[in-house]
Design a protein around this motif. Structure first.
Motif, PDB file in Angstrom:
ATOM      1  N   LEU A   3       0.856  -1.186   0.000  1.00  0.00           N
ATOM      2  CA  LEU A   3       0.000   0.000   0.000  1.00  0.00           C
ATOM      3  C   LEU A   3       0.894   1.240   0.000  1.00  0.00           C
ATOM      4  N   TYR A  25       0.327  -3.507  -5.974  1.00  0.00           N
ATOM      5  CA  TYR A  25       0.217  -2.388  -5.047  1.00  0.00           C
ATOM      6  C   TYR A  25      -1.158  -1.739  -5.162  1.00  0.00           C
ATOM      7  N   VAL A  41      -2.516  -6.567   2.625  1.00  0.00           N
ATOM      8  CA  VAL A  41      -1.315  -5.729   2.527  1.00  0.00           C
ATOM      9  C   VAL A  41      -0.250  -6.251   3.487  1.00  0.00           C
ATOM     10  N   ILE A  44       3.532  -1.168   3.969  1.00  0.00           N
ATOM     11  CA  ILE A  44       3.017   0.166   3.651  1.00  0.00           C
ATOM     12  C   ILE A  44       4.213   1.094   3.424  1.00  0.00           C
TER      13      ILE A  44
END
Length: 420
Positions: A3, A25, A41, A44
């Protein structure tokens, strides 16, 4: 699944690199973020403007999802050498200086200056990158390690982001935590916080006074930079240098040490110093009207930067234009400069009344509603040989898109004044 949090210049740079590497992504920001986007995910990547107390950090901790910054991510894909420069002020000038001395044919320049590191990692064929790194970018690194790290200075700044000065300082120190003992650190000996940077092994210092004999680095003898490394003592004249002010002598010393450690010959360093053209909006000479000199220092967004700008005119009287969005600085710290160097101050911007209250006892000060009014008023009170200096000590976003627009507007007003 990665992410990417942030859709600005940095986020888009990360997105390009992810696409190139065929990594799955999603990209989001405050305008469309939902916790549903965290499904599946496993990492990050945050843009540097996202503070550590932002919601995304809380949500990541709940789900035990690691967060890294763009610098950390891009470093995984860059195989060359990295020179990193940080500090409260002077980063861009020093990065550009090092880039100029080392040569554009072998180095790229980026980070907080210009191109995101992720785009450089994606596209460059250069062997070395010189990165300007803010505390925001350094805060989110985990394993990133520069080959040479430069720490210019440390003053209160960005306290709206860091909340505490100690947090700001520790964020700066993180740049050095993964360095090997053999990796050089270039540090400001005259700045206590910088001098005490927790870095083992090779440390080189620069100072405006002579260094202790047991230390290596560079110092200023009043007219020349003296480089003292590996029992060599080399001199660099500043007589033909276009950069103005003692703060720029510090930037020059940091760049000279870095270039020498990189392997650039002293003769080439000296030649490159002479040919360096200063960056705009940093003590930029705009021109002369009726024997009054105008300087654009719009990039000065801290109190310390204003102080250094004022100290650059030891034998002149200065009419100062300052103000904007105060980033937590105390303008009363300018009391000595205001008493002895400044004849008049014109204050603009959102926090002008707060600034006025801090400085009114030290000089003549007036509030103005626009930059144009401030410049015109400054010229009316100016006498021959005076300096009119735009050095805001504040962010620009209340009246301008950025400091560049503020500086360009100042130059435009001065040109109009000269043609009038």
């Amino acid at each position: 699944m990665v992410l990417v949090y942030g859709k600005g210049k940095t986020g888009k740079g990360v997105e390009k690199l992810l696409k190139k590497k065929n990594i799955s992504y999603r990209i989001t920001d405050d305008s469309d973020f939902s916790t549903d986007l965290l499904e599946d995910v496993d990492k990050i990547i945050v843009s540097p403007g996202i503070p550590f107390y932002h919601r995304i950090y809380r949500e990541a901790r709940k789900r035990r999802i690691p967060i890294i910054g763009e610098i950390e991510f891009a470093a995984n894909f860059f195989k060359g050498s990295v020179i990193a420069v940080t500090g409260t002020d002077g980063k861009s000038t020093t990065v550009k200086l090092i880039h100029h001395i080392l040569g554009e044919d072998r180095t790229d320049i980026g980070g907080n200056y210009g191109t995101p590191f992720s785009e450089i990692a994606l596209n460059t064929d250069k062997s070395t990158v010189i990165l300007e790194l803010s505390s925001f970018q350094i805060y989110s690194i985990k394993n990133f390690k520069p080959d040479i790290a430069v720490f210019l200075n440390f003053y209160p700044d960005h306290l709206d982001w860091h909340k505490k000065l100690s947090h700001y300082k520790l964020s700066k120190y993180r740049l050095f935590k993964n360095m090997k003992e053999t990796d050089p650190a270039v540090l400001n000996f005259d700045d206590k916080t910088v001098k005490n940077t927790p870095k083992k092994g090779k440390r080189y210092y620069f100072s405006l006074v002579d260094l202790p004999k047991d230390l290596e680095g560079a110092y200023f003898n009043g007219s020349e930079i003296i480089l003292r490394i590996n029992k060599n003592k080399l001199k660099f004249s500043l007589s033909s240098i276009q950069l103005k002010g003692t703060h720029n002598i510090q930037n020059l010393m940091a760049a000279v040490i870095t270039a020498y450690l990189y392997g650039i010959s002293p003769d080439l360093i000296a030649e490159k110093l002479k040919s360096f053209i200063p960056l705009p909006h940093r003590m930029e000479y705009v021109g002369k009207i009726d024997e009054v000199d105008f300087y654009n220092d719009s990039k000065a967004t801290t109190i310390q930067a204003v102080k250094k700008a004022l100290q650059s005119f030891p034998d002149r009287k200065v009419i100062l234009i300052t103000g904007g969005i105060n980033k937590g600085g105390d303008f009363s710290d300018l009391r000595d400069e205001l008493k002895f160097r400044v004849k008049h101050v014109f204050i603009i911007g959102r926090d002008k009344m707060e600034i006025f209250k801090k400085i009114k006892n030290y000089t003549t000060a007036e509030l103005k509603d626009s930059l144009e009014d401030a410049v015109n008023s400054a010229f009316r009170v100016a006498e021959k040989k005076d300096v009119i200096l735009l050095s805001p000590g504040c962010a620009s976003f209340d009246m301008f898109k950025n400091y560049q627009e503020r500086g360009e507007r100042f130059k435009e007003i001065v040109r109009k004044l000269g043609n009038g």
